[in-house]
Design an enzyme around this catalytic site. Structure first.
Site, PDB file in Angstrom:
ATOM      1  N   ARG A 174      -2.019  -0.882   5.579  1.00 51.99           N
ATOM      2  CA  ARG A 174      -3.263  -1.397   4.997  1.00 51.99           C
ATOM      3  C   ARG A 174      -3.034  -2.769   4.371  1.00 51.99           C
ATOM      4  O   ARG A 174      -3.894  -3.637   4.421  1.00 51.99           O
ATOM      5  CB  ARG A 174      -3.786  -0.421   3.930  1.00 51.99           C
ATOM      6  CG  ARG A 174      -4.406   0.825   4.483  1.00 51.99           C
ATOM      7  CD  ARG A 174      -4.778   1.797   3.385  1.00 51.99           C
ATOM      8  NE  ARG A 174      -3.632   2.540   2.885  1.00 51.99           N
ATOM      9  CZ  ARG A 174      -3.690   3.471   1.938  1.00 51.99           C
ATOM     10  NH1 ARG A 174      -4.846   3.742   1.361  1.00 51.99           N
ATOM     11  NH2 ARG A 174      -2.620   4.124   1.546  1.00 51.99           N
ATOM     12  N   CYS A 206       0.865  -1.184   0.000  1.00 43.48           N
ATOM     13  CA  CYS A 206       0.000   0.000   0.000  1.00 43.48           C
ATOM     14  C   CYS A 206       0.901   1.234   0.000  1.00 43.48           C
ATOM     15  O   CYS A 206       1.713   1.399  -0.892  1.00 43.48           O
ATOM     16  CB  CYS A 206      -0.974  -0.030   1.169  1.00 43.48           C
ATOM     17  SG  CYS A 206      -0.197  -0.203   2.787  1.00 43.48           S
TER      18      CYS A 206
END
Lengths: 149, 287
Positions: B250, B245
């Site tokens: 994430r 990410c």
């Protein structure tokens, strides 16, 4: 030390006097608890995208409303109910700058994020909160340009 | 939402429900750990007995862009009163995004005795369960960790480059706007901390949050997840997959989903992610 307008200066001083992280956290939570959402008279959902703070993970929105006395009233929304830092930042900007003329608001450095939250905040958080200050400054500049034209 | 055991996961034991946590608050063999994106949340109230692990202060090396070393991890575990036999139950904000990240870092040191509370902080709060501002203290433990092992679940830049050249699958879990590299809508606003926009060539775009039910933060069923990752993107459990990410937080959520809920054997998280790749000289980028 930078010079900050109005009540923002007092708030910044309070944070500069903090001794430890626990005190800082408690003061930030104190402001987050005072967060007031934008009233329907100014904006209602779905909020317009051009008021969204870019890169803010808590989905913050900012509006400004020029007052008759030449100052700017700022309004905020934070869509993430757990976006406590964004709410604290919004409450501080609202309380600190809302009675100021746009020329003063436009001068505020986005570095206040680090004075308020400390230098160890994550890059994502720093980016989002800095974006909120930048958005407020941009709205002040727009208002200033409108006044001058 | 269906019970965790009825959702068809490869490793259903990796999750516990909020009910289970509520029934085990005093269980001495577990340690509940809150890990958040928002640094104010734990202090504003948390699951009774939970300690906080903050990814900046506790998991990152203070100088190098890297994770803590074995000694610092052992000190952390001692401070939060965890032994190698303690089952660590992670939960947090953002649909357990940071909880997954902390679990991933714990795995680098071999603490695999860890689970995630399905639904995280959002579900716990929505159910109106007890929260407290009391910060617990636990007796310090002796904890001997294994040296950090980056070889199994972590991917470094040059390994990712080789992965791209071998045309192996990658998953970019950022938003479509970040993936496409489009400019943000107003000039002068902070970008994504990188001098170039776009994505790693060949990467599929599956935003991390597609794996959760937004109303309560619980994970989707295995069938729903398979429809996303296999049906839409053509990935298979036997694939060698790299996820990334912006800084690897994430994507640790997607790593968790692929590895534990869908049983992918070879999934690595590229924590350098876009803030490294998008600033690197000479690496290929796709828009």
């Amino acid at each position: 030390m930078a010079d900050y307008p109005g009540k923002l200066g007092e708030i910044i001083e309070d944070f500069e006097e903090l001794l430890d992280r626990r005190e800082r956290t408690e003061l930030l939570i104190y402001y987050a608890d005072q967060f007031v959402e934008v009233p329907d008279a100014i904006a209602s959902r779905p909020f317009e995208e051009n008021h969204r703070v870019p890169a803010c993970e808590s989905e913050a929105f900012v509006w400004s409303d020029p007052q008759k006395d030449g100052t700017l009233k700022l309004y905020f929304a934070v869509e993430n109910p757990q976006g406590l830092s964004a709410k604290a930042m919004a409450a501080i900007l609202d309380q600190g700058l809302s009675d100021q003329p746009p020329a003063e608001i436009a001068k505020v450095s986005s570095d206040i994020v680090f004075t308020l939250f400390g230098n160890d905040i994550s890059m994502g958080k720093g980016t989002g909160l800095t974006g909120m200050v930048s958005m407020v400054k941009a709205l002040a500049e727009q208002s200033l340009n409108a006044q001058q034209n | 939402m269906t019970d965790i055991t009825e959702r068809g996961y490869s490793n259903p034991d990796i999750l516990v429900s909020t009910d289970w946590v509520a029934d085990n608050l005093d269980n001495p063999s577990i340690r509940i750990v809150e890990s958040n994106e928002d640094q104010l949340l734990y202090s504003s109230g948390h699951v009774p007995g939970a300690v906080e692990v903050d990814w900046v202060r506790d998991l990152n090396d203070p100088l190098r862009r890297d994770y803590i070393d074995q000694g610092a991890f052992e000190a952390l575990m001692s401070r939060i009163g965890v032994t190698p036999d303690t089952t660590v139950i992670f939960y947090g904000d953002k649909n357990n995004w940071w909880a997954s990240y902390a679990l991933w870092v714990f795995q680098l040191f071999g603490h695999s005795n860890a689970k995630i509370m399905d639904g995280g902080r959002l579900k716990w709060e929505k159910e109106g369960r007890d929260m407290t501002r009391d910060v617990p203290e636990y007796p310090a433990t002796e904890y001997k960790a294994q040296p950090r092992d980056d070889s199994q679940i972590r991917a470094l830049r040059d390994q990712v480059l080789a992965h791209v050249e071998a045309a192996k699958p990658l998953v970019d879990v950022r938003s479509p706007g970040e993936y496409s590299g489009e400019r943000l809508h107003m000039e002068g606003y902070p970008q994504e901390g990188a001098v170039r926009g776009g994505h790693i060539p060949g990467a599929k775009n599956v935003p991390w949050s597609k794996a959760v039910n937004p109303e309560d933060g619980t994970f989707k069923t295995a069938d729903e997840l398979t429809a996303i990752y296999s049906g839409e993107q053509g990935l298979n459990a036997g694939d060698d997959v790299v996820v990334y990410c912006r800084i690897g937080e994430r994507s640790s959520h997607t790593w968790f989903v692929l590895k534990y809920l869908l049983g992918y054997e070879n999934v690595r998280n590229y924590d350098g992610s876009w803030t490294e790749w998008g600033n690197s000289v000479g690496v290929p980028i796709e828009k």
